[in-house]
Design an enzyme around this catalytic site. Structure first.
Site, PDB file in Angstrom:
ATOM      1  N   ASP A   1       0.842  -1.201   0.000  1.00  0.00           N
ATOM      2  CA  ASP A   1       0.000   0.000   0.000  1.00  0.00           C
ATOM      3  C   ASP A   1       0.875   1.248   0.000  1.00  0.00           C
ATOM      4  O   ASP A   1       0.560   2.258  -0.639  1.00  0.00           O
ATOM      5  CB  ASP A   1      -0.927   0.002   1.218  1.00  0.00           C
ATOM      6  CG  ASP A   1      -2.272   0.640   0.919  1.00  0.00           C
ATOM      7  OD1 ASP A   1      -2.309   1.647   0.205  1.00  0.00           O
ATOM      8  OD2 ASP A   1      -3.301   0.114   1.398  1.00  0.00           O
TER       9      ASP A   1
ATOM     10  N   HIS B   1       1.990   3.135  -3.272  1.00  0.00           N
ATOM     11  CA  HIS B   1       1.243   4.259  -3.855  1.00  0.00           C
ATOM     12  C   HIS B   1       1.878   5.591  -3.462  1.00  0.00           C
ATOM     13  O   HIS B   1       2.035   6.492  -4.282  1.00  0.00           O
ATOM     14  CB  HIS B   1      -0.206   4.246  -3.359  1.00  0.00           C
ATOM     15  CG  HIS B   1      -1.042   3.123  -3.888  1.00  0.00           C
ATOM     16  ND1 HIS B   1      -1.355   2.991  -5.221  1.00  0.00           N
ATOM     17  CD2 HIS B   1      -1.646   2.084  -3.247  1.00  0.00           C
ATOM     18  CE1 HIS B   1      -2.118   1.917  -5.392  1.00  0.00           C
ATOM     19  NE2 HIS B   1      -2.296   1.352  -4.214  1.00  0.00           N
TER      20      HIS B   1
ATOM     21  N   HIS C   1      -8.717  -3.932   7.087  1.00  0.00           N
ATOM     22  CA  HIS C   1      -7.704  -3.053   6.486  1.00  0.00           C
ATOM     23  C   HIS C   1      -8.283  -1.647   6.436  1.00  0.00           C
ATOM     24  O   HIS C   1      -9.348  -1.426   5.851  1.00  0.00           O
ATOM     25  CB  HIS C   1      -7.380  -3.548   5.074  1.00  0.00           C
ATOM     26  CG  HIS C   1      -6.454  -2.672   4.295  1.00  0.00           C
ATOM     27  ND1 HIS C   1      -5.100  -2.905   4.217  1.00  0.00           N
ATOM     28  CD2 HIS C   1      -6.685  -1.564   3.525  1.00  0.00           C
ATOM     29  CE1 HIS C   1      -4.530  -1.988   3.439  1.00  0.00           C
ATOM     30  NE2 HIS C   1      -5.475  -1.166   3.010  1.00  0.00           N
TER      31      HIS C   1
ATOM     32  N   HIS D   1      -7.921   2.797   6.058  1.00  0.00           N
ATOM     33  CA  HIS D   1      -7.235   3.987   5.553  1.00  0.00           C
ATOM     34  C   HIS D   1      -7.612   5.157   6.451  1.00  0.00           C
ATOM     35  O   HIS D   1      -8.709   5.199   7.007  1.00  0.00           O
ATOM     36  CB  HIS D   1      -7.595   4.269   4.096  1.00  0.00           C
ATOM     37  CG  HIS D   1      -6.808   3.437   3.134  1.00  0.00           C
ATOM     38  ND1 HIS D   1      -5.623   3.864   2.578  1.00  0.00           N
ATOM     39  CD2 HIS D   1      -7.014   2.188   2.663  1.00  0.00           C
ATOM     40  CE1 HIS D   1      -5.139   2.911   1.791  1.00  0.00           C
ATOM     41  NE2 HIS D   1      -5.963   1.877   1.833  1.00  0.00           N
TER      42      HIS D   1
ATOM     43  N   TYR E   1     -11.833   5.696  -3.746  1.00  0.00           N
ATOM     44  CA  TYR E   1     -10.678   4.810  -3.587  1.00  0.00           C
ATOM     45  C   TYR E   1      -9.419   5.618  -3.274  1.00  0.00           C
ATOM     46  O   TYR E   1      -9.099   6.585  -3.959  1.00  0.00           O
ATOM     47  CB  TYR E   1     -10.500   4.023  -4.890  1.00  0.00           C
ATOM     48  CG  TYR E   1      -9.666   2.780  -4.796  1.00  0.00           C
ATOM     49  CD1 TYR E   1     -10.062   1.711  -3.994  1.00  0.00           C
ATOM     50  CD2 TYR E   1      -8.493   2.660  -5.530  1.00  0.00           C
ATOM     51  CE1 TYR E   1      -9.303   0.547  -3.943  1.00  0.00           C
ATOM     52  CE2 TYR E   1      -7.729   1.504  -5.481  1.00  0.00           C
ATOM     53  CZ  TYR E   1      -8.145   0.452  -4.686  1.00  0.00           C
ATOM     54  OH  TYR E   1      -7.390  -0.695  -4.620  1.00  0.00           O
TER      55      TYR E   1
END
Length: 337
Positions: free
Chosen positions: A14, A17, A195, A197, A286
């Site tokens: 991740d 990115h 998971h 963010h 996203y």
């Protein structure tokens, strides 16, 4: 009662990115050695969009991710190496190569309503390669707990060992996390993971909510390095779980040292919650859209926030990064007419 949890470290996937997929071989080797020394159970290594993701659409890797998996395996004495695969981006052939390079776990990721496209890859990984297999239901905020359970059961039926509730947009609130995770825990016969963010500043709170709902696999990223505002910060997560009496087996001090001494110097900018990151969570977009939206907004003279909100209204999902520029062009044309 407290339960043990299994930690999966995602900074080398991740976090790709955030560094525009420019990890070097030397960086991966150093990070893996540090994480392995901290006793992290699983280290995920891939292009940010999974194996096979290096492309004009998603961004080219500095180093072929299969080579990075091989380097990670060579530098791990007991940590297992995992990879991500998005059907349609990565192929069975990519999976074969990742396994041959040393990946022992694959996380097969689909949109939260498209679990059926994971069947081929889950079954092949499980039955032919004998890998540990995780089903990864992305953008889980977009469907009800009932619908998410239907999709999770499909992944379980294909052979998944674990299924994840994945808050790809960082849009869920703690009660929404609890409801989704708990519904899977009480209705399925395999472990459930989570998971997060941090786009709304809730990654840590959401991770604890997932644990309280019964999740036994939790993702973290050293120094929070990840798409958007990043993920649950691993070293913080370990400290919080330790204060809760939850056993992870991870050495807190060594994990702090990895974050402070290895990850931090590699980061060109600190992982912060800026206005675009907030917009990702607010609009339910996203997290990897962040950098693409910035570039498109600059090209077409737009406010990236307006562009992200419009993408949210159109219910864009992971894998549709190319649409961002189409939407930007439409918005610019409308503004100029």
């Amino acid at each position: 009662m407290t339960r043990e949890v299994t930690v999966v470290e995602v900074a080398l996937r991740d976090g790709s990115h955030a560094v525009k997929h420019q990890y070097t071989k030397e960086q991966v080797a150093e990070i893996v050695k540090g994480l392995d020394g901290a006793n992290i159970p699983y280290i995920e290594v891939s292009h940010g969009d999974g194996i096979g993701g290096s492309s004009i659409q998603y961004g080219y890797s500095k180093v072929y991710d299969i080579d990075l998996i091989r380097i990670a395996k060579e530098n791990a004495t007991h940590s297992k190496i995992a990879c991500l695969l998005l059907p349609g981006v990565g192929t069975v052939e990519d999976l074969k190569q990742a396994h041959a390079a040393g990946a022992e776990m694959v996380r097969v990721a689909t949109h939260c309503t498209e679990a059926d496209v994971s069947k081929q890859h889950i079954k092949f990984a499980k039955e032919e390669l004998h890998m540990e297999v995780v089903g990864f239901l992305m953008m889980s905020h977009m469907v009800s707990p009932k619908k998410l359970l239907e999709q999770a059961r499909l992944m379980e039926s294909y052979g998944a060992d674990v299924v994840y509730v994945t808050d790809s947009a960082g849009a869920l609130l703690p009660d929404g996390v609890y409801e989704r995770v708990h519904n899977l825990v009480i209705n399925m016969g395999i472990p459930i993971g989570f998971h997060a963010h941090n786009n709304l500043g809730l990654a840590m709170a959401n991770t604890i909510s997932a644990y309280q709902a019964g999740a036994s696999f939790l993702d973290g990223s050293a120094r929070a390095l990840g798409a958007g505002a990043g993920n649950t910060q691993t070293e913080v997560m370990i400290a919080v779980l330790d204060k809760m009496g939850v056993k992870t087996g991870v050495d807190l001090y060594k994990m702090m040292d990895v974050a402070e001494d290895i990850m931090s110097p590699m980061m060109t900018t600190p992982q912060i919650i800026d206005r675009n990151s907030i917009t990702l969570g607010y609009a339910g977009v996203y997290s990897s859209f962040n950098l693409h939206a910035k570039r498109a907004a600059e090209q077409f003279g737009l406010d990236a926030r307006d562009l992200l909100v419009e993408c949210g209204k159109r219910k864009t999902v992971g894998g549709q990064e190319d649409i961002i520029f189409d939407v930007a062009a439409e918005m610019a044309h409308k503004n100029n007419s």
